[in-house]
Design a protein around this motif. Structure first.
Motif, mmCIF file in Angstrom:
data_model
loop_
_atom_site.group_PDB
_atom_site.id
_atom_site.type_symbol
_atom_site.label_atom_id
_atom_site.label_comp_id
_atom_site.label_asym_id
_atom_site.label_seq_id
_atom_site.Cartn_x
_atom_site.Cartn_y
_atom_site.Cartn_z
ATOM 1 N N LEU A 6 -57.564 -56.093 56.873
ATOM 2 C CA LEU A 6 -58.387 -56.155 55.677
ATOM 3 C C LEU A 6 -59.800 -55.684 55.989
ATOM 4 O O LEU A 6 -60.324 -55.925 57.073
ATOM 5 C CB LEU A 6 -58.436 -57.580 55.130
ATOM 6 C CG LEU A 6 -57.113 -58.167 54.677
ATOM 7 C CD1 LEU A 6 -57.301 -59.625 54.286
ATOM 8 C CD2 LEU A 6 -56.524 -57.373 53.529
ATOM 9 N N GLU A 10 -62.721 -56.794 51.347
ATOM 10 C CA GLU A 10 -61.530 -57.504 50.885
ATOM 11 C C GLU A 10 -61.576 -58.972 51.304
ATOM 12 O O GLU A 10 -61.207 -59.854 50.527
ATOM 13 C CB GLU A 10 -60.264 -56.842 51.421
ATOM 14 C CG GLU A 10 -59.969 -55.504 50.795
ATOM 15 C CD GLU A 10 -58.861 -54.746 51.491
ATOM 16 O OE1 GLU A 10 -58.111 -54.056 50.778
ATOM 17 O OE2 GLU A 10 -58.734 -54.836 52.732
ATOM 18 N N THR A 54 -55.746 -61.409 49.815
ATOM 19 C CA THR A 54 -55.168 -60.493 48.825
ATOM 20 C C THR A 54 -53.853 -61.075 48.297
ATOM 21 O O THR A 54 -52.779 -60.542 48.565
ATOM 22 C CB THR A 54 -54.938 -59.094 49.432
ATOM 23 O OG1 THR A 54 -54.106 -59.227 50.585
ATOM 24 C CG2 THR A 54 -56.239 -58.432 49.831
#
Length: 99
Positions: A6, A10, A54
């Protein structure tokens, strides 16, 4: 399948999402919200703690629905820095969510 690491953006977005969901949950228990959203309490805990930066869209859609949050407002809140001001009202999205 190899999952790419990531990005810092993010990770930060995931942390903002977790904080937003914790605030929106208020005094409701994590177990209650998770069961109402039909996700595991462990999944909700990981999202709220930022460990899952996420999460899957259906998961977030279910949680925000249970919490009475608009997906548009959530996305606006987590997608920009905390000090950014919304163009239409002059208030930050956080202020709009809590108003």
């Amino acid at each position: 399948m190899v999952r790419l690491p990531l990005t810092p953006a993010e990770v930060a977005r995931g942390q903002r999402l977790g904080a937003l969901l914790r605030r929106a949950r208020g005094n409701r228990s994590m177990l209650e919200v998770a069961l109402d959203a039909r996700v595991s309490p462990e999944t909700l805990r990981k999202i709220e703690s930022g460990r899952v930066a996420t999460p899957a869209f259906p998961t977030i859609a279910a949680i925000t629905d249970v919490l009475g949050l608009s997906l548009d407002a959530v996305w606006a809140e987590i997608s920009r820095p905390d000090d950014d001001v919304g163009p239409a009202t002059g208030h930050s999205t956080r202020e709009q969510l809590t108003a």
